[in-house]
Design an enzyme around this catalytic site. Structure first.
Site, PDB file in Angstrom:
ATOM      1  N   GLY A 169     -17.967  46.137  10.999  1.00 45.30           N
ATOM      2  CA  GLY A 169     -18.804  46.199  12.201  1.00 45.30           C
ATOM      3  C   GLY A 169     -18.635  44.938  13.025  1.00 45.30           C
ATOM      4  O   GLY A 169     -17.612  44.256  12.977  1.00 45.30           O
ATOM      5  N   GLY A 170     -19.688  44.604  13.741  1.00 40.63           N
ATOM      6  CA  GLY A 170     -19.645  43.427  14.612  1.00 40.63           C
ATOM      7  C   GLY A 170     -19.387  42.148  13.850  1.00 40.63           C
ATOM      8  O   GLY A 170     -18.961  41.145  14.437  1.00 40.63           O
ATOM      9  N   GLY A 404      13.949  34.638  32.268  1.00 40.94           N
ATOM     10  CA  GLY A 404      12.598  34.078  32.270  1.00 40.94           C
ATOM     11  C   GLY A 404      12.287  33.383  30.965  1.00 40.94           C
ATOM     12  O   GLY A 404      11.511  32.423  30.919  1.00 40.94           O
TER      13      GLY A 404
HETATM   14  C1  HXC Z   1     -28.593  45.350   3.202  1.00 39.65           C
HETATM   15  C2  HXC Z   1     -26.817  45.775   1.834  1.00 39.65           C
HETATM   16  C3  HXC Z   1     -25.961  45.863   2.930  1.00 39.65           C
HETATM   17  C4  HXC Z   1     -26.513  45.675   4.222  1.00 39.65           C
HETATM   18  C5  HXC Z   1     -24.816  46.195   1.180  1.00 39.65           C
HETATM   19  N1  HXC Z   1     -26.064  45.985   0.774  1.00 39.65           N
HETATM   20  N2  HXC Z   1     -24.724  46.137   2.497  1.00 39.65           N
HETATM   21  N3  HXC Z   1     -28.125  45.515   1.975  1.00 39.65           N
HETATM   22  N4  HXC Z   1     -27.820  45.405   4.306  1.00 39.65           N
HETATM   23  N5  HXC Z   1     -25.756  45.709   5.304  1.00 39.65           N
HETATM   24  C6  HXC Z   1     -26.555  45.971  -0.596  1.00 39.65           C
HETATM   25  C7  HXC Z   1     -26.549  47.339  -1.225  1.00 39.65           C
HETATM   26  O1  HXC Z   1     -27.731  48.028  -0.915  1.00 39.65           O
HETATM   27  C8  HXC Z   1     -26.486  46.966  -2.696  1.00 39.65           C
HETATM   28  O2  HXC Z   1     -27.786  46.573  -3.095  1.00 39.65           O
HETATM   29  C9  HXC Z   1     -25.630  45.729  -2.696  1.00 39.65           C
HETATM   30  O3  HXC Z   1     -25.682  45.209  -1.367  1.00 39.65           O
HETATM   31  C10 HXC Z   1     -24.193  46.009  -3.035  1.00 39.65           C
HETATM   32  O4  HXC Z   1     -23.750  47.066  -2.229  1.00 39.65           O
HETATM   33  P1  HXC Z   1     -22.976  48.322  -2.832  1.00 39.65           P
HETATM   34  O5  HXC Z   1     -22.970  49.382  -1.792  1.00 39.65           O
HETATM   35  O6  HXC Z   1     -23.517  48.659  -4.176  1.00 39.65           O
HETATM   36  O7  HXC Z   1     -21.543  47.698  -3.031  1.00 39.65           O
HETATM   37  P2  HXC Z   1     -20.121  48.356  -2.805  1.00 39.65           P
HETATM   38  O8  HXC Z   1     -20.056  49.704  -3.452  1.00 39.65           O
HETATM   39  O9  HXC Z   1     -19.120  47.330  -3.233  1.00 39.65           O
HETATM   40  O10 HXC Z   1     -19.988  48.601  -1.226  1.00 39.65           O
HETATM   41  C11 HXC Z   1     -19.993  47.510  -0.362  1.00 39.65           C
HETATM   42  C12 HXC Z   1     -20.092  47.989   1.095  1.00 39.65           C
HETATM   43  C13 HXC Z   1     -21.309  48.942   1.250  1.00 39.65           C
HETATM   44  C14 HXC Z   1     -18.791  48.703   1.491  1.00 39.65           C
HETATM   45  C15 HXC Z   1     -20.213  46.745   1.970  1.00 39.65           C
HETATM   46  O11 HXC Z   1     -22.455  48.312   0.695  1.00 39.65           O
HETATM   47  C16 HXC Z   1     -21.603  49.242   2.670  1.00 39.65           C
HETATM   48  O12 HXC Z   1     -20.978  50.128   3.277  1.00 39.65           O
HETATM   49  N6  HXC Z   1     -22.623  48.581   3.215  1.00 39.65           N
HETATM   50  C17 HXC Z   1     -23.027  48.786   4.590  1.00 39.65           C
HETATM   51  C18 HXC Z   1     -22.006  48.245   5.522  1.00 39.65           C
HETATM   52  C19 HXC Z   1     -22.445  48.373   6.939  1.00 39.65           C
HETATM   53  O13 HXC Z   1     -22.355  49.453   7.538  1.00 39.65           O
HETATM   54  N7  HXC Z   1     -23.020  47.296   7.419  1.00 39.65           N
HETATM   55  C20 HXC Z   1     -23.487  47.232   8.768  1.00 39.65           C
HETATM   56  C21 HXC Z   1     -22.243  46.933   9.601  1.00 39.65           C
HETATM   57  S1  HXC Z   1     -22.646  46.754  11.227  1.00 39.65           S
HETATM   58  P3  HXC Z   1     -28.346  46.824  -4.568  1.00 39.65           P
HETATM   59  O14 HXC Z   1     -29.742  46.346  -4.500  1.00 39.65           O
HETATM   60  O15 HXC Z   1     -28.192  48.277  -4.814  1.00 39.65           O
HETATM   61  O16 HXC Z   1     -27.468  46.021  -5.449  1.00 39.65           O
HETATM   62  C22 HXC Z   1     -22.995  45.165  11.341  1.00 39.65           C
HETATM   63  C23 HXC Z   1     -23.449  44.791  12.678  1.00 39.65           C
HETATM   64  C24 HXC Z   1     -23.152  43.390  12.995  1.00 39.65           C
HETATM   65  O17 HXC Z   1     -22.887  44.396  10.495  1.00 39.65           O
HETATM   66  C25 HXC Z   1     -23.449  43.241  14.404  1.00 39.65           C
HETATM   67  C26 HXC Z   1     -22.954  42.016  14.988  1.00 39.65           C
HETATM   68  C27 HXC Z   1     -22.887  42.179  16.443  1.00 39.65           C
END
Ligand code: HXC
Length: 514
Positions: A169-170, A404
């Site tokens: 993401g961002g 160039g």
């Molecule tokens: C809160 C999060 C989290 C998040 C992961 N966790 N991402 N908690 N916010 N963004 C937590 C999970 O709930 C989990 O907690 C622990 O971290 C480990 O994650 P898992 O999913 O078990 O690990 P894994 O299977 O290795 O997968 C990792 C991952 C997946 C691919 C990163 O967690 C994922 O897709 N997360 C969301 C990614 C995402 O869409 N983020 C937002 C992006 S947009 P527990 O308690 O179960 O251990 C963004 C905007 C930024 O970031 C903007 C800037 C302009």
């Protein structure tokens, strides 16, 4: 006192374990190190001073008030690399997946702010699920706070990002603004939208690795500057890179001792390029002979390989090398090579790193693909970057310098300080065949024996133009040198240029074509 110390020790122990043993085990199972293990491997032993070890988030939503982990998913502080200070943050995937909360962002911003005041590089070790979903806009704001600091720090202190897990993401835009991105094969991924969203929107099926893995970003997108098989190798190479760089824009890079009482004539250089001017050779063989100890830290090794960029030392001084690579696409300049070269030149100029240009370029790549995708504005970036640069600039024309591309590759006209040419240099508006077909079009088509006429004018043109002496007559080349003298000549040039001062007109900022 004893009790108080025990309490502090207990808190410290808790912080060191962060997400707990199970999460640490899971991290290791994935082939990844923890945030603290990474710092330990990166910095000089015993030099890490942590700040904000006890910070906790303040969210109450989604039951998070009952889940507070000290440190809140990022380890921050200051340390030394080869005895020189750096600021560092290392995201801890064992705590809420290293996600960025408001407080977590504040920790990162605190060390970034301090790094700017101190004038020291910032190293970010990224391993995070992105914005902490439960915190909503507060975490988005936290990212923006970091982006702003990345932008303000650009050109002030070197900024290095390692991607050691997810970066989605961002969140990708913080590393993207920094100067260099390091990735590790198989465990690090960067993308704006992941494979699932890609499938929904474009119906493409793509794996994490193909979409945003290290190889993809090192070869296809050019997002990653360095990729490695393991985290350990990656961290060692961040150390190597920092050793070449100054701590901030006001300093010059650290110099290594150099013994000038050694033989600086390199006979081997007389034998590297083939007699046939149309035959390729590997420019890296020449680079190796010109740099101290043949040590070259190549940047973007697998991307736009028709241009080579990287760091080395000449008589102990760091230099940035920009060289055409005749072994790939004949060393032609295309869009990707221009962008790659331009950004590197600007980094070197921002941080007082002299430029060494090795030129063998037949011109810009023709074709609709290049034109429609904007070779004009992208090629202009390289021209702009070289023109704007005020650091010491030395060019050696090895063979071709056509069209160039002759102007662009740090020619005398755009403030090259010392422009040398080998006797094999060919400096002209275009290559012989293309040139005679234009200027002798009528003569060739009117002649009875077209081939004979073509050869006659071709030989004439080759004799007249494919040499460095016309340029030398005009002072566009300072000296025609024997290849074996090249190391000596560039050492002398860079030593002399140590006191060089040059400036650009005062302005708010320039407007490089983007
Ligand atoms: C809160 C999060 C989290 C998040 C992961 N966790 N991402 N908690 N916010 N963004 C937590 C999970 O709930 C989990 O907690 C622990 O971290 C480990 O994650 P898992 O999913 O078990 O690990 P894994 O299977 O290795 O997968 C990792 C991952 C997946 C691919 C990163 O967690 C994922 O897709 N997360 C969301 C990614 C995402 O869409 N983020 C937002 C992006 S947009 P527990 O308690 O179960 O251990 C963004 C905007 C930024 O970031 C903007 C800037 C302009």
């Amino acid at each position: 006192m004893k009790k108080k110390i025990e309490q502090l020790e207990q808190l410290r122990e808790e912080a060191l374990l962060a997400g707990g043993k199970e999460k640490i085990h899971q991290q290791h199972q994935k082939g990844k190190l923890t945030a603290r293990e990474r710092i330990e491997l990166l910095v000089d032993e015993g030099t890490f001073s942590e700040v904000d070890m006890f910070v906790k988030h303040r969210t109450t939503e989604f039951g998070l008030d009952k889940q507070k982990i000290i440190g809140d998913g990022v380890v921050t502080g200051f340390a030394k690399i080869s005895g020189r200070d750096i600021a560092i943050f290392s995201q801890d995937f064992t705590v809420f997946g290293g996600s960025l909360s408001e407080t977590n962002a504040k920790k990162i911003c605190k060390v970034m702010d301090m790094a700017l005041k101190l004038g020291i590089p910032i190293v970010g070790l990224n391993d995070s699920g992105g914005a902490r979903i439960q915190e909503g806009v507060s975490s988005l704001g936290g990212y923006a706070d970091i982006f702003l600091r990345n932008t303000l720090a650009s050109g002030v202190v070197p900024q290095i990002s390692a991607i050691l897990g997810p970066c989605a993401g961002g969140a990708v835009y913080s590393p993207a603004i920094t100067d260099f991105i390091f990735m590790v094969k198989n465990t690090s991924h960067m993308f704006v939208t992941g494979p699932n969203v890609v499938k929904t929107v474009t119906h493409e099926e793509v794996s994490f690795e193909d979409l945003g893995g290290a190889e993809t970003h090192a070869t296809k997108s050019g997002v990653a500057h360095f990729i490695y098989d393991s985290e350990i190798e990656l961290l060692q190479n961040i150390r190597k890179l920092i050793d070449y760089l100054p701590l901030n824009w006001k300093e010059t890079p650290p110099e290594k001792e150099f013994d000038f009482n050694q033989n600086l004539i390199v006979e081997k250089l007389d034998e590297i390029i083939p007699d046939n001017p149309n035959k390729p050779y590997d420019m890296k063989l020449i680079i190796n002979e010109l740099l101290d100890e043949s040590e070259f830290l190549e940047v973007h090794e697998n991307y736009a390989q028709n241009i080579i960029i990287g760091f080395g030392r000449v008589a102990g001084q760091t230099v940035g090398v920009i060289a055409n690579q005749p072994a790939v696409l004949a060393g032609v300049l295309d869009i990707n090579a221009s962008i790659k070269g331009a950004r590197f030149v600007r980094f070197c100029d921002a941080f007082n790193i002299p430029l060494l240009v090795l030129e063998d370029v037949p011109g810009f790549l023709p074709g609709t693909e290049q034109e429609w995708n904007g070779i004009i504005r992208h090629g202009a970036k390289l021209l702009f970057a070289f023109s704007e640069a005020t650091v010491p600039k030395v060019t050696v024309i090895i063979r071709k310098a056509y069209g160039g591309a002759y102007d662009v590759m740090n020619s005398k006209h755009i403030r090259g300080d010392f422009n040398f040419a080998w006797p094999t240099a060919e400096i002209a508006v275009m290559g012989p065949k293309g040139a005679v077909e234009i200027i002798f079009k009528k003569e060739i088509s009117n002649s009875k024996n077209k081939e004979e006429k073509l050869n006659e004018v071709l030989n004439d043109y080759i004799e007249k133009f494919t040499n460095p002496y016309i340029a030398a007559e005009r002072g566009f080349i300072d000296e025609v040198i024997i290849p074996r003298e090249t190391r000596l000549k560039i050492i002398n040039a860079f030593q002399l240029l140590k006191t060089k001062v040059d400036t650009n007109p005062k302005k708010k900022h320039s407007n490089i074509p983007l």
